[in-house]
Motif scaffolding. Structure first.
Motif, PDB file in Angstrom:
ATOM      1  N   LEU A   1       6.821  -1.525  -8.593  1.00 37.18           N
ATOM      2  CA  LEU A   1       6.352  -0.353  -9.171  1.00 37.18           C
ATOM      3  C   LEU A   1       7.282   0.694  -8.861  1.00 37.18           C
ATOM      4  CD1 LEU A   1       4.365   1.227 -10.583  1.00 37.18           C
ATOM      5  CD2 LEU A   1       2.911   1.429  -8.404  1.00 37.18           C
ATOM      6  N   ALA A   2       7.849   1.127  -7.680  1.00 38.96           N
ATOM      7  CA  ALA A   2       8.640   2.095  -7.509  1.00 38.96           C
ATOM      8  C   ALA A   2       9.909   2.160  -8.323  1.00 38.96           C
ATOM      9  CB  ALA A   2       8.984   2.472  -5.942  1.00 38.96           C
ATOM     10  N   GLU A   3      10.408   1.043  -8.506  1.00 40.46           N
ATOM     11  CA  GLU A   3      11.834   0.769  -9.233  1.00 40.46           C
ATOM     12  C   GLU A   3      11.496   1.234 -10.518  1.00 40.46           C
ATOM     13  OE1 GLU A   3      14.142  -2.408  -8.050  1.00 40.46           O
ATOM     14  OE2 GLU A   3      13.567  -2.274  -6.054  1.00 40.46           O
ATOM     15  N   VAL A   4      10.189   0.647 -11.114  1.00 32.90           N
ATOM     16  CA  VAL A   4      10.028   0.810 -12.469  1.00 32.90           C
ATOM     17  C   VAL A   4      10.021   2.295 -12.869  1.00 32.90           C
ATOM     18  CG1 VAL A   4       8.535   0.727 -14.534  1.00 32.90           C
ATOM     19  CG2 VAL A   4       9.051  -1.276 -13.045  1.00 32.90           C
ATOM     20  N   ILE A   5       9.161   2.927 -11.968  1.00 33.68           N
ATOM     21  CA  ILE A   5       8.901   4.585 -11.925  1.00 33.68           C
ATOM     22  C   ILE A   5      10.175   5.275 -12.125  1.00 33.68           C
ATOM     23  CG2 ILE A   5       7.873   6.505 -10.831  1.00 33.68           C
ATOM     24  CD1 ILE A   5       5.601   4.464  -9.977  1.00 33.68           C
ATOM     25  N   VAL A   6      11.299   4.985 -11.000  1.00 33.65           N
ATOM     26  CA  VAL A   6      12.347   5.674 -10.661  1.00 33.65           C
ATOM     27  C   VAL A   6      13.375   5.260 -12.194  1.00 33.65           C
ATOM     28  CG1 VAL A   6      13.796   4.156  -9.654  1.00 33.65           C
ATOM     29  CG2 VAL A   6      14.052   6.441  -9.302  1.00 33.65           C
ATOM     30  N   ALA A   7      13.020   4.236 -12.705  1.00 28.44           N
ATOM     31  CA  ALA A   7      13.923   4.065 -14.148  1.00 28.44           C
ATOM     32  C   ALA A   7      13.340   5.053 -15.146  1.00 28.44           C
ATOM     33  CB  ALA A   7      13.964   2.575 -14.282  1.00 28.44           C
ATOM     34  N   VAL A   8      11.998   5.066 -15.176  1.00 28.67           N
ATOM     35  CA  VAL A   8      11.351   5.953 -16.054  1.00 28.67           C
ATOM     36  C   VAL A   8      11.673   7.360 -15.991  1.00 28.67           C
ATOM     37  CG1 VAL A   8       9.051   6.661 -17.213  1.00 28.67           C
ATOM     38  CG2 VAL A   8       9.224   4.330 -16.446  1.00 28.67           C
TER      39      VAL A   8
ATOM     40  N   THR B   1      -1.049   4.601 -12.803  1.00 30.58           N
ATOM     41  CA  THR B   1      -1.368   3.781 -11.668  1.00 30.58           C
ATOM     42  C   THR B   1      -2.198   4.059 -10.410  1.00 30.58           C
ATOM     43  OG1 THR B   1       0.751   4.058 -10.720  1.00 30.58           O
ATOM     44  CG2 THR B   1       1.032   2.488 -12.559  1.00 30.58           C
ATOM     45  N   GLY B   2      -2.721   5.172 -10.650  1.00 27.45           N
ATOM     46  CA  GLY B   2      -3.562   5.833  -9.847  1.00 27.45           C
ATOM     47  C   GLY B   2      -3.177   6.079  -8.511  1.00 27.45           C
ATOM     48  N   ASN B   3      -1.679   6.533  -8.435  1.00 26.27           N
ATOM     49  CA  ASN B   3      -1.200   6.874  -7.227  1.00 26.27           C
ATOM     50  C   ASN B   3      -1.312   8.168  -6.969  1.00 26.27           C
ATOM     51  OD1 ASN B   3       0.085   4.626  -5.593  1.00 26.27           O
ATOM     52  ND2 ASN B   3       0.559   3.941  -7.596  1.00 26.27           N
TER      53      ASN B   3
ATOM     54  N   ALA C   1       6.880   7.004  -2.706  1.00 22.55           N
ATOM     55  CA  ALA C   1       5.728   6.312  -2.008  1.00 22.55           C
ATOM     56  C   ALA C   1       4.394   5.992  -2.914  1.00 22.55           C
ATOM     57  CB  ALA C   1       5.153   7.137  -0.894  1.00 22.55           C
ATOM     58  N   VAL C   2       4.544   4.846  -3.384  1.00 17.88           N
ATOM     59  CA  VAL C   2       3.571   4.565  -4.481  1.00 17.88           C
ATOM     60  C   VAL C   2       3.033   2.851  -3.971  1.00 17.88           C
ATOM     61  CG1 VAL C   2       4.066   5.714  -6.564  1.00 17.88           C
ATOM     62  CG2 VAL C   2       5.186   3.589  -6.110  1.00 17.88           C
ATOM     63  N   GLY C   3       1.824   2.725  -4.283  1.00 20.85           N
ATOM     64  CA  GLY C   3       1.255   1.315  -3.927  1.00 20.85           C
ATOM     65  C   GLY C   3       0.634   0.743  -5.007  1.00 20.85           C
TER      66      GLY C   3
ATOM     67  N   ALA D   1       0.660  -1.109  -0.087  1.00 21.88           N
ATOM     68  CA  ALA D   1       0.113   0.040  -0.033  1.00 21.88           C
ATOM     69  C   ALA D   1       0.864   1.049  -0.042  1.00 21.88           C
ATOM     70  CB  ALA D   1      -0.927   0.099   1.204  1.00 21.88           C
ATOM     71  N   MET D   2       0.039   2.256  -0.424  1.00 22.67           N
ATOM     72  CA  MET D   2       1.089   3.717  -0.471  1.00 22.67           C
ATOM     73  C   MET D   2       1.170   3.709   1.103  1.00 22.67           C
ATOM     74  SD  MET D   2       0.425   6.984   0.390  1.00 22.67           S
ATOM     75  CE  MET D   2       1.451   8.583  -0.141  1.00 22.67           C
ATOM     76  N   GLY D   3      -0.090   3.711   1.662  1.00 21.79           N
ATOM     77  CA  GLY D   3       0.102   3.526   3.316  1.00 21.79           C
ATOM     78  C   GLY D   3      -0.277   4.744   4.038  1.00 21.79           C
ATOM     79  N   ALA D   4      -0.627   6.014   3.574  1.00 23.73           N
ATOM     80  CA  ALA D   4      -1.212   6.900   4.046  1.00 23.73           C
ATOM     81  C   ALA D   4      -2.290   7.021   5.035  1.00 23.73           C
ATOM     82  CB  ALA D   4      -1.787   8.063   2.833  1.00 23.73           C
ATOM     83  N   ASN D   5      -3.299   6.146   4.678  1.00 20.09           N
ATOM     84  CA  ASN D   5      -4.321   5.891   5.778  1.00 20.09           C
ATOM     85  C   ASN D   5      -3.932   4.996   6.897  1.00 20.09           C
ATOM     86  OD1 ASN D   5      -6.552   7.087   4.593  1.00 20.09           O
ATOM     87  ND2 ASN D   5      -6.979   5.403   3.262  1.00 20.09           N
ATOM     88  N   ALA D   6      -3.091   3.872   6.690  1.00 20.12           N
ATOM     89  CA  ALA D   6      -2.630   3.091   7.649  1.00 20.12           C
ATOM     90  C   ALA D   6      -1.773   3.899   8.770  1.00 20.12           C
ATOM     91  CB  ALA D   6      -1.698   2.203   7.215  1.00 20.12           C
ATOM     92  N   ILE D   7      -0.718   4.635   8.097  1.00 22.91           N
ATOM     93  CA  ILE D   7       0.119   5.517   9.021  1.00 22.91           C
ATOM     94  C   ILE D   7      -0.663   6.666   9.909  1.00 22.91           C
ATOM     95  CG2 ILE D   7       1.005   7.158   7.291  1.00 22.91           C
ATOM     96  CD1 ILE D   7       3.111   5.696   9.934  1.00 22.91           C
TER      97      ILE D   7
END
Ligand code: MEV
Length: 433
Positions: A353-360, A280-282, A324-326, A184-190
Protein backbone atom coordinates in the motif's frame (compact mmCIF):
# COMPACT_ATOMS: atom_id res chain seq x y z
CA UNK A 1 -6.29 -10.93 -8.79
CA UNK A 2 -5.54 -7.59 -10.45
CA UNK A 3 -2.66 -9.14 -12.36
CA UNK A 4 -5.01 -9.94 -15.19
CA UNK A 5 -6.46 -6.44 -15.15
CA UNK A 6 -5.60 -3.45 -17.27
CA UNK A 7 -6.00 -0.08 -15.56
CA UNK A 8 -6.00 1.82 -18.87
CA UNK A 9 -9.70 2.57 -18.94
CA UNK A 10 -10.07 4.66 -22.00
CA UNK A 11 -12.35 7.72 -21.60
CA UNK A 12 -13.34 6.56 -18.11
CA UNK A 13 -14.30 10.14 -17.28
CA UNK A 14 -16.82 10.18 -20.12
CA UNK A 15 -18.75 7.20 -18.80
CA UNK A 16 -21.77 7.66 -16.58
CA UNK A 17 -21.37 7.27 -12.84
CA UNK A 18 -23.25 3.95 -13.01
CA UNK A 19 -21.00 2.70 -15.81
CA UNK A 20 -17.94 3.58 -13.77
CA UNK A 21 -19.38 1.67 -10.82
CA UNK A 22 -19.97 -1.31 -13.10
CA UNK A 23 -16.34 -1.24 -14.19
CA UNK A 24 -15.22 -1.20 -10.56
CA UNK A 25 -17.61 -4.05 -9.75
CA UNK A 26 -16.02 -6.17 -12.47
CA UNK A 27 -12.57 -5.13 -11.23
CA UNK A 28 -13.19 -6.23 -7.61
CA UNK A 29 -15.27 -9.29 -8.50
CA UNK A 30 -18.60 -10.30 -7.06
CA UNK A 31 -17.47 -10.48 -3.41
CA UNK A 32 -19.13 -7.23 -2.38
CA UNK A 33 -21.61 -4.95 -4.07
CA UNK A 34 -19.81 -1.74 -5.00
CA UNK A 35 -23.09 0.17 -5.32
CA UNK A 36 -24.33 -0.98 -1.93
CA UNK A 37 -21.08 -0.09 -0.18
CA UNK A 38 -20.90 3.34 -1.81
CA UNK A 39 -24.53 4.20 -1.23
CA UNK A 40 -24.58 2.72 2.28
CA UNK A 41 -21.24 4.34 3.14
CA UNK A 42 -20.31 4.88 6.78
CA UNK A 43 -23.40 4.69 8.96
CA UNK A 44 -24.02 7.18 11.71
CA UNK A 45 -24.04 4.33 14.27
CA UNK A 46 -20.52 3.41 13.12
CA UNK A 47 -19.43 7.04 13.33
CA UNK A 48 -20.78 7.07 16.88
CA UNK A 49 -18.43 4.26 17.82
CA UNK A 50 -15.47 5.93 16.10
CA UNK A 51 -15.44 9.40 17.69
CA UNK A 52 -16.92 11.16 20.66
CA UNK A 53 -19.99 13.41 20.48
CA UNK A 54 -20.79 12.21 16.96
CA UNK A 55 -23.75 13.88 15.31
CA UNK A 56 -23.41 12.79 11.69
CA UNK A 57 -21.26 11.98 8.69
CA UNK A 58 -19.22 14.39 6.57
CA UNK A 59 -18.87 13.11 3.01
CA UNK A 60 -16.24 13.75 0.35
CA UNK A 61 -15.96 12.65 -3.29
CA UNK A 62 -14.35 9.29 -4.02
CA UNK A 63 -12.91 8.93 -7.53
CA UNK A 64 -10.73 6.42 -9.34
CA UNK A 65 -7.36 7.25 -10.90
CA UNK A 66 -6.63 5.11 -13.93
CA UNK A 67 -3.54 4.00 -15.90
CA UNK A 68 -1.31 3.14 -12.96
CA UNK A 69 1.33 0.54 -13.72
CA UNK A 70 3.52 -0.10 -10.68
CA UNK A 71 6.19 -2.79 -10.72
CA UNK A 72 4.55 -4.20 -13.85
CA UNK A 73 1.20 -4.56 -12.14
CA UNK A 74 -1.94 -2.59 -12.99
CA UNK A 75 -3.72 -0.68 -10.25
CA UNK A 76 -6.90 1.35 -10.16
CA UNK A 77 -6.42 3.91 -7.43
CA UNK A 78 -9.27 5.13 -5.21
CA UNK A 79 -8.79 8.75 -4.19
CA UNK A 80 -10.83 10.80 -1.71
CA UNK A 81 -10.45 14.51 -2.31
CA UNK A 82 -12.52 17.67 -2.56
CA UNK A 83 -10.19 19.41 -5.05
CA UNK A 84 -11.05 19.26 -8.76
CA UNK A 85 -8.46 18.19 -11.37
CA UNK A 86 -6.37 16.07 -8.96
CA UNK A 87 -7.73 12.67 -10.05
CA UNK A 88 -7.61 13.57 -13.74
CA UNK A 89 -4.04 14.85 -13.35
CA UNK A 90 -2.89 11.67 -11.54
CA UNK A 91 -4.46 9.49 -14.25
CA UNK A 92 -2.84 11.52 -17.03
CA UNK A 93 0.56 11.43 -15.33
CA UNK A 94 0.28 7.66 -14.84
CA UNK A 95 -0.37 7.32 -18.56
CA UNK A 96 2.84 9.20 -19.38
CA UNK A 97 4.94 7.20 -16.90
CA UNK A 98 3.43 4.06 -18.39
CA UNK A 99 5.08 4.97 -21.67
CA UNK A 100 8.41 4.74 -19.84
CA UNK A 101 7.60 1.35 -18.27
CA UNK A 102 5.48 2.52 -15.34
CA UNK A 103 6.53 3.20 -11.77
CA UNK A 104 9.11 1.24 -9.83
CA UNK A 105 9.00 1.20 -6.06
CA UNK A 106 10.70 -0.08 -2.95
CA UNK A 107 10.04 0.27 0.76
CA UNK A 108 11.61 -0.31 4.15
CA UNK A 109 10.17 -2.86 6.55
CA UNK A 110 7.22 -1.27 8.41
CA UNK A 111 9.20 -0.17 11.46
CA UNK A 112 7.68 2.36 13.84
CA UNK A 113 9.66 4.39 16.35
CA UNK A 114 8.37 4.85 19.91
CA UNK A 115 10.00 7.47 22.11
CA UNK A 116 10.52 7.53 25.87
CA UNK A 117 11.72 10.83 27.28
CA UNK A 118 13.89 10.45 30.39
CA UNK A 119 14.62 13.48 32.60
CA UNK A 120 16.46 14.11 35.88
CA UNK A 121 19.11 11.51 35.06
CA UNK A 122 21.87 11.84 37.70
CA UNK A 123 24.61 10.13 35.69
CA UNK A 124 24.11 10.45 31.90
CA UNK A 125 27.01 8.25 30.79
CA UNK A 126 26.21 5.55 33.34
CA UNK A 127 22.50 5.60 32.41
CA UNK A 128 23.24 5.19 28.72
CA UNK A 129 25.65 2.33 29.43
CA UNK A 130 23.21 0.52 31.70
CA UNK A 131 20.31 0.92 29.23
CA UNK A 132 22.53 -0.37 26.45
CA UNK A 133 23.55 -3.42 28.52
CA UNK A 134 19.93 -4.43 29.20
CA UNK A 135 18.71 -3.68 25.71
CA UNK A 136 17.80 -7.32 24.97
CA UNK A 137 15.79 -7.55 28.20
CA UNK A 138 13.86 -4.33 27.37
CA UNK A 139 13.12 -5.58 23.85
CA UNK A 140 11.87 -8.91 25.19
CA UNK A 141 9.74 -7.11 27.77
CA UNK A 142 8.21 -4.82 25.13
CA UNK A 143 7.39 -7.88 23.06
CA UNK A 144 5.30 -9.23 25.96
CA UNK A 145 2.60 -6.73 24.90
CA UNK A 146 3.08 -7.10 21.13
CA UNK A 147 0.97 -10.29 20.87
CA UNK A 148 -0.87 -10.08 17.57
CA UNK A 149 1.99 -8.33 15.81
CA UNK A 150 4.45 -11.00 16.99
CA UNK A 151 2.11 -13.66 15.63
CA UNK A 152 2.23 -11.96 12.24
CA UNK A 153 6.01 -11.99 12.22
CA UNK A 154 6.64 -8.49 13.56
CA UNK A 155 7.59 -7.16 16.98
CA UNK A 156 10.23 -5.00 18.63
CA UNK A 157 13.49 -5.31 16.74
CA UNK A 158 15.79 -2.79 18.38
CA UNK A 159 16.30 -0.12 20.99
CA UNK A 160 18.37 3.01 20.48
CA UNK A 161 19.48 5.67 22.91
CA UNK A 162 19.86 9.34 22.09
CA UNK A 163 21.12 12.07 24.40
CA UNK A 164 20.45 15.80 24.52
CA UNK A 165 23.06 16.87 27.03
CA UNK A 166 21.99 20.42 27.54
CA UNK A 167 18.36 21.51 27.19
CA UNK A 168 16.29 24.14 28.96
CA UNK A 169 14.91 21.43 31.25
CA UNK A 170 18.26 19.77 31.85
CA UNK A 171 19.90 16.76 30.21
CA UNK A 172 17.57 14.39 28.40
CA UNK A 173 17.92 10.75 27.45
CA UNK A 174 15.59 9.64 24.68
CA UNK A 175 15.00 5.94 24.26
CA UNK A 176 13.79 4.81 20.85
CA UNK A 177 11.98 1.52 20.62
CA UNK A 178 11.84 0.18 17.06
CA UNK A 179 8.93 -2.10 16.28
CA UNK A 180 8.04 -3.85 13.05
CA UNK A 181 4.27 -3.50 13.01
CA UNK A 182 3.71 -5.58 9.86
CA UNK A 183 0.38 -4.73 8.19
CA UNK A 184 -0.80 -2.34 10.88
CA UNK A 185 -0.03 1.36 10.90
CA UNK A 186 0.98 0.42 14.42
CA UNK A 187 0.29 3.52 16.50
CA UNK A 188 -1.51 1.59 19.22
CA UNK A 189 1.03 -1.21 19.30
CA UNK A 190 4.05 1.05 19.64
CA UNK A 191 2.36 3.36 22.17
CA UNK A 192 1.39 0.36 24.30
CA UNK A 193 4.95 -0.95 24.18
CA UNK A 194 6.66 2.31 25.21
CA UNK A 195 4.21 2.84 28.05
CA UNK A 196 4.80 -0.73 29.20
CA UNK A 197 8.59 -0.56 29.42
CA UNK A 198 8.84 3.04 30.69
CA UNK A 199 8.95 2.05 34.42
CA UNK A 200 11.92 -0.26 33.68
CA UNK A 201 13.64 2.49 31.72
CA UNK A 202 13.16 4.85 34.68
CA UNK A 203 14.58 2.34 37.13
CA UNK A 204 17.58 1.40 35.00
CA UNK A 205 18.47 4.98 34.07
CA UNK A 206 17.83 6.35 37.55
CA UNK A 207 15.83 9.12 35.91
CA UNK A 208 12.18 10.07 35.54
CA UNK A 209 10.33 9.00 32.40
CA UNK A 210 8.06 11.62 30.95
CA UNK A 211 6.52 11.41 27.43
CA UNK A 212 5.96 7.97 25.95
CA UNK A 213 4.65 8.18 22.42
CA UNK A 214 5.41 7.21 18.84
CA UNK A 215 7.32 9.53 16.52
CA UNK A 216 5.57 10.58 13.33
CA UNK A 217 8.95 11.04 11.71
CA UNK A 218 8.75 7.39 10.64
CA UNK A 219 12.02 7.46 8.75
CA UNK A 220 12.59 3.71 9.28
CA UNK A 221 9.46 3.17 7.24
CA UNK A 222 10.13 4.99 3.99
CA UNK A 223 8.68 4.26 0.59
CA UNK A 224 10.34 5.19 -2.67
CA UNK A 225 9.12 5.47 -6.25
CA UNK A 226 10.88 6.29 -9.47
CA UNK A 227 10.10 6.23 -13.14
CA UNK A 228 10.82 7.57 -16.58
CA UNK A 229 8.72 9.65 -18.93
CA UNK A 230 10.13 9.44 -22.47
CA UNK A 231 10.90 12.80 -24.07
CA UNK A 232 8.67 11.77 -26.98
CA UNK A 233 5.67 11.60 -24.61
CA UNK A 234 6.24 15.17 -23.47
CA UNK A 235 6.16 16.95 -26.81
CA UNK A 236 3.63 19.76 -27.05
CA UNK A 237 2.40 21.87 -29.96
CA UNK A 238 5.13 24.44 -29.52
CA UNK A 239 7.86 22.58 -27.59
CA UNK A 240 9.81 19.42 -28.22
CA UNK A 241 10.12 16.87 -25.40
CA UNK A 242 13.64 18.03 -24.45
CA UNK A 243 12.50 21.61 -23.94
CA UNK A 244 9.66 20.36 -21.72
CA UNK A 245 12.13 18.29 -19.69
CA UNK A 246 14.41 21.31 -19.28
CA UNK A 247 11.46 23.34 -18.00
CA UNK A 248 10.50 20.57 -15.55
CA UNK A 249 14.08 20.25 -14.28
CA UNK A 250 14.24 24.02 -13.71
CA UNK A 251 11.01 23.78 -11.69
CA UNK A 252 12.42 20.84 -9.71
CA UNK A 253 15.59 22.71 -8.80
CA UNK A 254 13.52 25.73 -7.70
CA UNK A 255 11.78 23.47 -5.14
CA UNK A 256 15.08 21.90 -4.10
CA UNK A 257 16.68 25.27 -3.21
CA UNK A 258 13.74 27.35 -1.96
CA UNK A 259 11.57 26.31 1.00
CA UNK A 260 8.77 28.64 -0.13
CA UNK A 261 8.48 26.73 -3.39
CA UNK A 262 9.23 23.37 -1.73
CA UNK A 263 6.15 23.73 0.49
CA UNK A 264 3.91 24.14 -2.55
CA UNK A 265 5.74 21.50 -4.57
CA UNK A 266 5.28 19.05 -1.69
CA UNK A 267 1.63 20.08 -1.34
CA UNK A 268 1.24 18.81 -4.89
CA UNK A 269 2.82 15.50 -3.80
CA UNK A 270 0.47 15.31 -0.82
CA UNK A 271 -2.60 15.96 -3.01
CA UNK A 272 -2.05 12.47 -4.36
CA UNK A 273 -0.77 10.85 -1.20
CA UNK A 274 -3.45 12.14 1.17
CA UNK A 275 -6.23 11.22 -1.23
CA UNK A 276 -5.25 7.53 -1.18
CA UNK A 277 -4.39 7.61 2.52
CA UNK A 278 -7.90 8.92 3.19
CA UNK A 279 -9.61 6.52 0.81
CA UNK A 280 -8.02 3.60 2.64
CA UNK A 281 -9.00 4.90 6.09
CA UNK A 282 -5.46 5.73 7.15
CA UNK A 283 -4.25 8.63 9.31
CA UNK A 284 -3.33 11.38 6.87
CA UNK A 285 -2.22 13.78 9.61
CA UNK A 286 0.43 11.25 10.62
CA UNK A 287 1.58 10.88 7.02
CA UNK A 288 1.63 14.67 6.54
CA UNK A 289 3.63 15.20 9.74
CA UNK A 290 6.16 12.56 8.69
CA UNK A 291 6.48 13.88 5.16
CA UNK A 292 7.20 17.46 6.14
CA UNK A 293 9.56 16.54 8.99
CA UNK A 294 11.44 14.36 6.51
CA UNK A 295 11.53 17.19 3.98
CA UNK A 296 13.35 19.26 6.61
CA UNK A 297 15.70 16.49 7.72
CA UNK A 298 18.85 18.23 6.49
CA UNK A 299 18.08 21.39 8.42
CA UNK A 300 16.48 23.27 5.52
CA UNK A 301 13.05 22.35 4.20
CA UNK A 302 13.30 20.97 0.66
CA UNK A 303 11.36 19.05 -1.98
CA UNK A 304 10.47 15.40 -1.51
CA UNK A 305 11.04 14.60 -5.18
CA UNK A 306 13.54 15.35 -7.91
CA UNK A 307 13.27 15.49 -11.70
CA UNK A 308 16.27 15.23 -13.99
CA UNK A 309 17.10 14.40 -17.59
CA UNK A 310 18.71 10.97 -17.82
CA UNK A 311 21.47 9.89 -20.19
CA UNK A 312 18.98 8.77 -22.81
CA UNK A 313 17.51 12.30 -22.77
CA UNK A 314 14.27 11.24 -21.06
CA UNK A 315 12.80 12.55 -17.83
CA UNK A 316 13.76 10.63 -14.69
CA UNK A 317 11.64 11.27 -11.61
CA UNK A 318 12.19 10.06 -8.06
CA UNK A 319 10.55 10.48 -4.67
CA UNK A 320 11.10 9.13 -1.17
CA UNK A 321 9.31 9.80 2.08
CA UNK A 322 8.21 8.12 5.31
CA UNK A 323 4.82 6.45 4.89
CA UNK A 324 3.20 4.83 7.90
CA UNK A 325 0.01 3.24 6.62
CA UNK A 326 -1.78 0.00 7.40
CA UNK A 327 -4.27 -2.39 5.88
CA UNK A 328 -5.58 -3.75 9.18
CA UNK A 329 -6.98 -2.04 12.26
CA UNK A 330 -8.37 1.42 12.87
CA UNK A 331 -10.67 3.00 10.30
CA UNK A 332 -9.36 0.66 7.59
CA UNK A 333 -11.46 -2.02 9.28
CA UNK A 334 -14.46 0.00 10.44
CA UNK A 335 -15.10 2.14 7.36
CA UNK A 336 -16.89 0.13 4.65
CA UNK A 337 -15.61 2.40 1.86
CA UNK A 338 -12.04 2.06 3.13
CA UNK A 339 -12.47 -1.72 2.86
CA UNK A 340 -13.74 -1.32 -0.69
CA UNK A 341 -10.82 0.99 -1.50
CA UNK A 342 -8.38 -1.70 -0.32
CA UNK A 343 -10.24 -4.25 -2.46
CA UNK A 344 -9.97 -2.01 -5.52
CA UNK A 345 -6.24 -1.60 -4.92
CA UNK A 346 -5.89 -5.30 -4.29
CA UNK A 347 -2.90 -4.72 -2.01
CA UNK A 348 -1.93 -7.56 0.30
CA UNK A 349 0.47 -5.79 2.67
CA UNK A 350 1.02 -2.41 4.30
CA UNK A 351 4.29 -2.13 2.37
CA UNK A 352 2.55 -2.66 -0.94
CA UNK A 353 0.00 0.00 0.00
CA UNK A 354 2.79 2.44 0.92
CA UNK A 355 4.50 1.76 -2.42
CA UNK A 356 1.31 2.42 -4.40
CA UNK A 357 0.75 5.62 -2.42
CA UNK A 358 4.25 6.95 -3.00
CA UNK A 359 3.90 6.28 -6.74
CA UNK A 360 0.64 8.24 -6.75
CA UNK A 361 2.46 11.07 -4.95
CA UNK A 362 5.09 11.14 -7.68
CA UNK A 363 2.46 11.06 -10.44
CA UNK A 364 0.52 13.92 -8.85
CA UNK A 365 3.63 15.99 -8.32
CA UNK A 366 4.81 15.41 -11.88
CA UNK A 367 1.43 16.46 -13.27
CA UNK A 368 1.47 19.72 -11.31
CA UNK A 369 5.09 20.56 -12.14
CA UNK A 370 4.57 19.73 -15.82
CA UNK A 371 1.53 22.00 -15.98
CA UNK A 372 3.29 24.81 -14.11
CA UNK A 373 6.38 24.51 -16.30
CA UNK A 374 4.12 24.64 -19.36
CA UNK A 375 0.93 26.58 -19.75
CA UNK A 376 0.26 27.08 -16.01
CA UNK A 377 -2.45 25.35 -14.02
CA UNK A 378 -5.27 27.85 -14.25
CA UNK A 379 -6.43 26.85 -17.71
CA UNK A 380 -7.14 23.28 -16.69
CA UNK A 381 -8.62 24.30 -13.37
CA UNK A 382 -10.96 26.87 -14.84
CA UNK A 383 -13.73 24.57 -16.05
CA UNK A 384 -13.95 22.59 -12.84
CA UNK A 385 -13.78 25.77 -10.80
CA UNK A 386 -16.59 27.27 -12.89
CA UNK A 387 -18.69 24.14 -12.29
CA UNK A 388 -18.22 24.44 -8.55
CA UNK A 389 -19.11 28.13 -8.62
CA UNK A 390 -22.22 27.41 -10.70
CA UNK A 391 -23.33 24.75 -8.26
CA UNK A 392 -22.59 26.97 -5.27
CA UNK A 393 -24.81 29.62 -6.91
CA UNK A 394 -27.68 27.13 -6.91
CA UNK A 395 -27.62 26.11 -10.56
CA UNK A 396 -29.63 23.01 -11.44
CA UNK A 397 -27.90 20.13 -13.24
CA UNK A 398 -29.45 21.36 -16.51
CA UNK A 399 -28.21 24.93 -15.98
CA UNK A 400 -24.59 24.03 -15.15
CA UNK A 401 -23.16 23.63 -18.70
CA UNK A 402 -24.62 26.92 -19.90
CA UNK A 403 -23.46 28.83 -16.84
CA UNK A 404 -19.97 27.29 -17.01
CA UNK A 405 -19.63 28.28 -20.68
CA UNK A 406 -20.77 31.82 -19.93
CA UNK A 407 -18.45 32.26 -16.94
CA UNK A 408 -15.47 31.04 -18.99
CA UNK A 409 -16.34 33.07 -22.08
CA UNK A 410 -16.69 36.22 -20.00
CA UNK A 411 -13.53 35.35 -18.07
CA UNK A 412 -15.49 36.11 -14.91
CA UNK A 413 -15.68 32.98 -12.75
CA UNK A 414 -17.27 34.61 -9.74
CA UNK A 415 -20.12 33.67 -7.45
CA UNK A 416 -21.93 36.99 -7.97
CA UNK A 417 -21.97 36.51 -11.73
CA UNK A 418 -23.07 32.87 -11.43
CA UNK A 419 -25.84 33.87 -9.01
CA UNK A 420 -27.06 36.52 -11.44
CA UNK A 421 -27.08 33.95 -14.26
CA UNK A 422 -29.03 31.45 -12.16
CA UNK A 423 -31.56 34.18 -11.34
CA UNK A 424 -31.83 35.10 -15.00
CA UNK A 425 -32.38 31.48 -16.06
CA UNK A 426 -34.98 30.96 -13.33
CA UNK A 427 -36.88 34.06 -14.48
CA UNK A 428 -36.80 32.92 -18.14
CA UNK A 429 -38.13 29.57 -17.02
CA UNK A 430 -40.96 31.21 -15.07
CA UNK A 431 -41.87 33.44 -18.03
CA UNK A 432 -42.22 30.34 -20.19
CA UNK A 433 -44.80 28.86 -17.81
C1 MEV B 1 -2.49 22.67 -6.02
O1 MEV B 1 -3.35 21.93 -5.21
C2 MEV B 1 -1.11 22.03 -6.06
C3 MEV B 1 -0.02 22.80 -6.81
O2 MEV B 1 0.08 24.12 -6.25
C4 MEV B 1 1.26 22.04 -6.65
C5 MEV B 1 2.48 22.75 -7.18
O3 MEV B 1 2.52 24.00 -7.19
O4 MEV B 1 3.42 22.04 -7.57
C6 MEV B 1 -0.39 22.98 -8.26
Amino acid sequence: MNDTHNSQLSKFYKRSLQERRDVIQTWVGSGRSVGEVLDGNLRVEQADSMVENAVGIYSLPLGIATNFLINQRDYLVPMVIEEPSVIAAASHAAKLFREGGGFHTSSDAPVMIGQIQVLDVPDLIGAVQRLDTVKAMLIAKANEVSGSILKRGGGVIDLEIRVFEDTEVGPMVIVHLLMDTRDAMGANAINTAVEYIAPDVAEISGGRTHLRILSNLTDRRKAKAWGIVPASALETENKDGYAVIKAIVEASVFAEVDPYRAATHNKGVMNGIDAVVMATGNDWRAVEAGAHAFAARRGAYTSLSTFRQNEAGDLYAEIELPLAVGIVGGATRVHPVAQLALDILGVTSAQELAEVIVAVGLAQNFAAVKALAGEGIQKGHMRMHARQIAMAAGATVEMVPLIVDTLIRENNIRLERATALVKQLNETEQDKR
